[in-house]
Design a protein around this motif. Structure first.
Motif, PDB file in Angstrom:
ATOM      1  N   LEU A 160     -18.320   2.098 -44.154  1.00 47.35           N
ATOM      2  CA  LEU A 160     -17.709   3.475 -44.086  1.00 47.35           C
ATOM      3  C   LEU A 160     -17.536   3.632 -42.580  1.00 47.35           C
ATOM      4  O   LEU A 160     -16.424   3.970 -41.691  1.00 47.35           O
ATOM      5  CB  LEU A 160     -18.096   4.530 -44.585  1.00 47.35           C
ATOM      6  N   LEU A 161     -18.639   3.818 -41.790  1.00 44.20           N
ATOM      7  CA  LEU A 161     -18.769   3.634 -40.348  1.00 44.20           C
ATOM      8  C   LEU A 161     -20.219   3.033 -40.066  1.00 44.20           C
ATOM      9  O   LEU A 161     -20.969   2.498 -40.995  1.00 44.20           O
ATOM     10  CB  LEU A 161     -18.727   5.086 -40.044  1.00 44.20           C
ATOM     11  N   ILE A 162     -20.210   2.604 -38.858  1.00 43.66           N
ATOM     12  CA  ILE A 162     -21.589   2.081 -38.164  1.00 43.66           C
ATOM     13  C   ILE A 162     -22.315   2.979 -37.318  1.00 43.66           C
ATOM     14  O   ILE A 162     -21.625   3.706 -36.279  1.00 43.66           O
ATOM     15  CB  ILE A 162     -21.142   0.713 -37.651  1.00 43.66           C
ATOM     16  N   ASP A 163     -23.619   3.454 -37.609  1.00 47.73           N
ATOM     17  CA  ASP A 163     -24.455   4.228 -36.661  1.00 47.73           C
ATOM     18  C   ASP A 163     -25.110   3.131 -35.813  1.00 47.73           C
ATOM     19  O   ASP A 163     -25.713   2.313 -36.540  1.00 47.73           O
ATOM     20  CB  ASP A 163     -25.464   4.917 -37.539  1.00 47.73           C
ATOM     21  N   SER A 164     -25.087   3.271 -34.507  1.00 44.83           N
ATOM     22  CA  SER A 164     -25.532   2.556 -33.674  1.00 44.83           C
ATOM     23  C   SER A 164     -26.322   3.093 -32.601  1.00 44.83           C
ATOM     24  O   SER A 164     -26.104   3.928 -31.864  1.00 44.83           O
ATOM     25  CB  SER A 164     -24.291   1.664 -32.900  1.00 44.83           C
ATOM     26  N   GLN A 165     -27.666   2.525 -32.550  1.00 46.11           N
ATOM     27  CA  GLN A 165     -28.709   2.693 -31.604  1.00 46.11           C
ATOM     28  C   GLN A 165     -28.107   2.002 -30.264  1.00 46.11           C
ATOM     29  O   GLN A 165     -29.133   1.097 -29.998  1.00 46.11           O
ATOM     30  CB  GLN A 165     -30.081   2.504 -32.061  1.00 46.11           C
ATOM     31  N   THR A 166     -27.312   2.697 -29.589  1.00 47.62           N
ATOM     32  CA  THR A 166     -26.750   1.515 -28.547  1.00 47.62           C
ATOM     33  C   THR A 166     -27.371   1.678 -27.069  1.00 47.62           C
ATOM     34  O   THR A 166     -27.874   2.880 -26.632  1.00 47.62           O
ATOM     35  CB  THR A 166     -25.124   2.035 -28.436  1.00 47.62           C
ATOM     36  N   GLY A 167     -27.591   0.572 -26.587  1.00 48.00           N
ATOM     37  CA  GLY A 167     -28.051   0.586 -25.071  1.00 48.00           C
ATOM     38  C   GLY A 167     -29.607   0.775 -24.903  1.00 48.00           C
ATOM     39  O   GLY A 167     -30.621   0.596 -25.916  1.00 48.00           O
ATOM     40  N   LYS A 168     -29.889   1.000 -23.755  1.00 46.18           N
ATOM     41  CA  LYS A 168     -31.166   1.421 -23.474  1.00 46.18           C
ATOM     42  C   LYS A 168     -31.424   2.481 -22.389  1.00 46.18           C
ATOM     43  O   LYS A 168     -30.683   2.671 -21.401  1.00 46.18           O
ATOM     44  CB  LYS A 168     -32.149  -0.032 -22.772  1.00 46.18           C
ATOM     45  N   ASP A 169     -32.717   3.177 -22.515  1.00 45.99           N
ATOM     46  CA  ASP A 169     -32.685   4.233 -21.281  1.00 45.99           C
ATOM     47  C   ASP A 169     -33.193   3.616 -19.995  1.00 45.99           C
ATOM     48  O   ASP A 169     -32.678   4.368 -19.210  1.00 45.99           O
ATOM     49  CB  ASP A 169     -33.725   5.035 -21.901  1.00 45.99           C
ATOM     50  N   TYR A 170     -33.485   2.357 -20.044  1.00 46.86           N
ATOM     51  CA  TYR A 170     -33.824   1.594 -18.715  1.00 46.86           C
ATOM     52  C   TYR A 170     -32.357   0.974 -18.210  1.00 46.86           C
ATOM     53  O   TYR A 170     -32.274   0.347 -17.081  1.00 46.86           O
ATOM     54  CB  TYR A 170     -34.920   0.586 -18.686  1.00 46.86           C
ATOM     55  N   PHE A 171     -31.394   0.948 -18.836  1.00 43.38           N
ATOM     56  CA  PHE A 171     -30.389   0.220 -18.548  1.00 43.38           C
ATOM     57  C   PHE A 171     -29.643   1.317 -17.499  1.00 43.38           C
ATOM     58  O   PHE A 171     -29.649   2.608 -17.798  1.00 43.38           O
ATOM     59  CB  PHE A 171     -29.241  -0.174 -19.566  1.00 43.38           C
ATOM     60  N   THR A 172     -28.800   0.820 -16.561  1.00 39.92           N
ATOM     61  CA  THR A 172     -27.863   1.623 -15.901  1.00 39.92           C
ATOM     62  C   THR A 172     -26.714   2.365 -16.557  1.00 39.92           C
ATOM     63  O   THR A 172     -26.565   1.675 -17.646  1.00 39.92           O
ATOM     64  CB  THR A 172     -27.355   0.913 -14.534  1.00 39.92           C
ATOM     65  N   ALA A 173     -26.132   3.125 -16.072  1.00 40.40           N
ATOM     66  CA  ALA A 173     -24.952   4.037 -16.689  1.00 40.40           C
ATOM     67  C   ALA A 173     -23.882   2.931 -16.670  1.00 40.40           C
ATOM     68  O   ALA A 173     -23.286   2.630 -17.967  1.00 40.40           O
ATOM     69  CB  ALA A 173     -24.493   5.035 -15.988  1.00 40.40           C
ATOM     70  N   GLU A 174     -23.717   2.146 -15.768  1.00 39.08           N
ATOM     71  CA  GLU A 174     -22.640   0.786 -15.928  1.00 39.08           C
ATOM     72  C   GLU A 174     -22.845  -0.042 -17.103  1.00 39.08           C
ATOM     73  O   GLU A 174     -22.212  -0.615 -17.953  1.00 39.08           O
ATOM     74  CB  GLU A 174     -22.501   0.255 -14.719  1.00 39.08           C
ATOM     75  N   GLN A 175     -24.307  -0.513 -17.055  1.00 35.33           N
ATOM     76  CA  GLN A 175     -24.573  -1.403 -18.290  1.00 35.33           C
ATOM     77  C   GLN A 175     -24.484  -0.742 -19.689  1.00 35.33           C
ATOM     78  O   GLN A 175     -23.988  -1.680 -20.399  1.00 35.33           O
ATOM     79  CB  GLN A 175     -26.058  -1.808 -17.814  1.00 35.33           C
ATOM     80  N   ASN A 176     -24.770   0.359 -19.784  1.00 34.57           N
ATOM     81  CA  ASN A 176     -24.664   0.859 -21.109  1.00 34.57           C
ATOM     82  C   ASN A 176     -23.246   1.156 -21.304  1.00 34.57           C
ATOM     83  O   ASN A 176     -22.494   0.996 -22.334  1.00 34.57           O
ATOM     84  CB  ASN A 176     -25.280   2.388 -21.109  1.00 34.57           C
ATOM     85  N   ARG A 177     -22.413   1.556 -20.224  1.00 29.16           N
ATOM     86  CA  ARG A 177     -20.950   1.519 -20.402  1.00 29.16           C
ATOM     87  C   ARG A 177     -20.344   0.105 -21.048  1.00 29.16           C
ATOM     88  O   ARG A 177     -19.404   0.367 -21.776  1.00 29.16           O
ATOM     89  CB  ARG A 177     -20.164   1.579 -19.013  1.00 29.16           C
TER      90      ARG A 177
END
Length: 274
Positions: free
Chosen positions: A89-106
């Motif tokens: 129905l949808l996907i819950d995603s624990q996306t990215g990392k706290d140590y990635f930069t904003a650009e990397q998470n983007r």
């Protein structure tokens, strides 16, 4: 708007998929929230059990462990497409990392957006410790920078990270509430992402604070003319659940707590339950 309730697979992995889904159905849940194994046989067993008991499915992605962004992106993509094979129905995603930069998470948000549009399945990015949206103030910045991002609201993590009930972060909460499409209804406090038992009077303030946040999400989602809001009571097993020293015996029953939370919210939001 309808509200549907989902049972976490987390904590019940010892049960077969058939036994688990039977238990979920009898308890009154509308569906299951779970990661999806890459093992084809287990995936088939999961799909068969979900279909047999006519349960909806929310896929969960959490396997974000690699610090190399390119490897991370490859694994992220692999797991999202694997979940899509079970028609979530949808996907819950624990996306990215706290140590990635904003650009990397983007870059990860953009990859998820591409897959979401391609599949016509919403991907809700979870407000989770150690992930991109790990703290209220950081999440607000990322949400403002990435206007298409929708979220799973699990504010218990933010309480833990900030050692507060977010009293000074109303602007960040408002931003998050406006983007929420899915709720993890776990109650956190200043020292942990999970109170010992939300039924205990000692946690009344924490419970009422979270209920107030969820109320705001319901009102906002309904006002937007959305057809659906999904909620997963997601109190976890040990070590999220406190345990007695030396024995590791949990001090409360995870299944009973999640069932209590579902029934509490079903009663609170009964006008949205068909």
């Amino acid at each position: 708007m309808q509200i549907k309730f989902f049972c976490p697979r987390w904590g019940s992995e010892s049960l077969s998929w058939v036994d688990f889904c039977s238990k979920v159905k009898k308890a009154g849940y509308d569906g299951v929230e779970s990661p999806v194994s890459l093992d084809e046989q287990e995936k088939k067993e999961m799909k068969t059990a979900l279909d047999k008991y006519e349960l909806l499915f929310i896929g969960q992605y959490y396997q974000s462990f690699n610090s190399d962004l390119e490897i991370h992106k490859t694994e992220f993509k692999k797991h999202l497409y694997n979940i899509l094979e079970l028609d979530p129905l949808l996907i819950d995603s624990q996306t990215g990392k706290d140590y990635f930069t904003a650009e990397q998470n983007r870059e990860l948000f953009e990859l998820a957006s591409f897959i979401s549009k391609e599949s016509d399945v919403i991907i809700a990015h979870e407000t989770h410790r150690n992930k991109a949206l790990f703290a209220a103030h950081i999440a607000m910045e990322l949400l403002n920078q990435n206007p298409d991002v929708l979220i799973t609201a699990d504010f218990s993590h933010w309480c833990n990270v900030s050692e507060s009930l977010l009293e000074q972060q109303e602007t960040a909460l408002k931003t998050a509430i406006e983007r929420t499409v899915h709720i993890h209804s776990r109650v956190g406090h200043s020292q942990a992402a999970q109170v010992s038992d939300p039924r205990a009077k000692a946690w009344t303030n924490e419970l009422e604070t979270h209920l107030n946040w969820w109320d705001q999400i319901i009102v906002k989602r309904a006002a937007s003319k959305a057809n659906l809001l999904t909620i997963t009571p997601e109190f976890g097993p040990y070590p999220y659940m406190p345990a007695l020293p030396f024995t590791d015996m949990p001090i409360a029953n995870q299944w009973d707590i999640n069932l209590y939370m579902m029934n509490l919210l079903k009663d609170r939001y009964k006008k949205y339950i068909l």
